[in-house]
Design a protein around this motif. Sequence first.
Motif, mmCIF file in Angstrom:
data_model
loop_
_atom_site.group_PDB
_atom_site.id
_atom_site.type_symbol
_atom_site.label_atom_id
_atom_site.label_comp_id
_atom_site.label_asym_id
_atom_site.label_seq_id
_atom_site.Cartn_x
_atom_site.Cartn_y
_atom_site.Cartn_z
ATOM 1 N N THR A 129 0.835 -1.206 0.000
ATOM 2 C CA THR A 129 0.000 0.000 0.000
ATOM 3 C C THR A 129 0.873 1.260 0.000
ATOM 4 N N LEU A 130 1.972 1.172 0.712
ATOM 5 C CA LEU A 130 2.886 2.312 0.780
ATOM 6 C C LEU A 130 3.504 2.634 -0.590
ATOM 7 N N TYR A 131 3.787 1.602 -1.356
ATOM 8 C CA TYR A 131 4.319 1.835 -2.711
ATOM 9 C C TYR A 131 3.352 2.759 -3.476
ATOM 10 N N ILE A 132 2.070 2.456 -3.327
ATOM 11 C CA ILE A 132 1.073 3.252 -4.051
ATOM 12 C C ILE A 132 0.982 4.651 -3.429
ATOM 13 N N ALA A 133 0.991 4.686 -2.093
ATOM 14 C CA ALA A 133 0.913 5.977 -1.396
ATOM 15 C C ALA A 133 2.081 6.883 -1.770
ATOM 16 N N ALA A 134 3.225 6.280 -2.028
ATOM 17 C CA ALA A 134 4.415 7.072 -2.373
ATOM 18 C C ALA A 134 4.314 7.661 -3.774
ATOM 19 N N GLY A 135 3.337 7.187 -4.536
ATOM 20 C CA GLY A 135 3.122 7.807 -5.843
ATOM 21 C C GLY A 135 3.248 6.872 -7.025
ATOM 22 N N LEU A 136 3.381 5.568 -6.776
ATOM 23 C CA LEU A 136 3.456 4.625 -7.894
ATOM 24 C C LEU A 136 2.043 4.228 -8.306
ATOM 25 N N ASP A 137 1.722 4.476 -9.541
ATOM 26 C CA ASP A 137 0.396 4.137 -10.049
ATOM 27 C C ASP A 137 0.349 2.642 -10.399
ATOM 28 N N PRO A 138 -0.507 1.887 -9.709
ATOM 29 C CA PRO A 138 -0.526 0.430 -9.926
ATOM 30 C C PRO A 138 -1.108 0.020 -11.281
ATOM 31 N N LYS A 139 -1.632 0.993 -12.017
ATOM 32 C CA LYS A 139 -2.080 0.671 -13.379
ATOM 33 C C LYS A 139 -0.869 0.647 -14.313
ATOM 34 N N LYS A 140 0.097 1.491 -14.002
ATOM 35 C CA LYS A 140 1.270 1.612 -14.874
ATOM 36 C C LYS A 140 2.443 0.794 -14.369
ATOM 37 N N ASN A 141 2.522 0.621 -13.054
ATOM 38 C CA ASN A 141 3.636 -0.114 -12.463
ATOM 39 C C ASN A 141 3.124 -1.432 -11.899
ATOM 40 N N CYS A 142 3.907 -2.471 -12.101
ATOM 41 C CA CYS A 142 3.474 -3.763 -11.588
ATOM 42 C C CYS A 142 3.924 -3.892 -10.132
#
Length: 329
Positions: free
Chosen positions: A63-76
Amino acid sequence: KKILFSGMQATGTLTLGNYLGALKNWVTLSDEYECFYSVVDLHSITVRQDPAELRKRARNLLTLYIAAGLDPKKNCIYYQSHVSGHAELSWILNCFTYMGELSRMTQFKDKASKHADNINAGLFTYPVLMAADILLYQADVVPVGKDQLQHLEITRDIAQRFNSVYGDVFTVPEPYIGKAGAKIMSLQDPEKKMSKSDENPNASIYLMDDPDTIIRKFKRAVTDSEGAVRYLEEQPGIKNLIDIYCSCTGKTPEETETEFDGKGYGDFKLAVGESVVGVLKPVQDRFAELIQDKSYIDGVIKENADKAGYYATKTLRKVQKKVGFPERI
Ligand code: TYM
């Protein structure tokens, strides 16, 4: 697009070192590359874990990966344990790695001395699993902090060794080390890296520390006798604070020296603390929201595991064929 792989362990509480040395660069690089960001839970069980706690931390980290700004649609963004190819490739690569090489790994020696009661084979072959992570996705680049460079070196050696036997199977990856923040040191002992496992809570800034705690820890950070904000090897305490400040503000050490020319350590430490709060607070706020949204995170986990699995299987099948395993009918 070129491919990027990196991962982080869900053990302990993430520190500012993990953020500035890795996660922050991941976000910067994510537009330029096809990115795979894994929560490396297989690596975590090389030391004993409480199962419920590990599961919770893994989910928090994802969840933190996403919170840090990684878009899970673009990043696996996915759990390593959800893609069995990591373990399968790791076994094959074990057979292309020498005991001697692994015995020279400083992280192994370190961990073996800290966990003397549990020096298991997984701890020893840890770098091979890491090589498998990277090579499985044919990564061109791997953004890490300086402490992981030795593992990147052995990954390259294993890839080249394998390629020299079977032809060009693996992309030989390059490390990516950020300009500032590649090695954040302890706030209490600037000769040591800032680490999740430090017993002194004042030595590390944790990603979830509230603003007051962050400011207080910087106020207490050890400094040097020079009395001036100068970027010098002889004053590792201040040098570390300048590194942190530069990493958070995008300024250079020279600009920082000029900015604080004639000012005392007190003013500078406060400014460093505020720059860190400025970077971490938005991440913490987004995390607090995201972690509530169970179905959204579940969806990310499912979708991305499938995506990672697809790419992993592609490489794995190629490798299995090269080494001589029978084809699937
Ligand atoms: P880990 O979980 O210990 O750390 C995650 C990332 O944070 C960086 N880092 C730091 N950077 C600067 N200053 C510090 N004080 C600091 N402390 C940690 C680390 O360099 C790392 O980039 N073995 C890896 C995880 C891993 C991995 C991989 C990484 C497994 N497979 C494949 C890259 C590619 C590890 O334990 O990192």
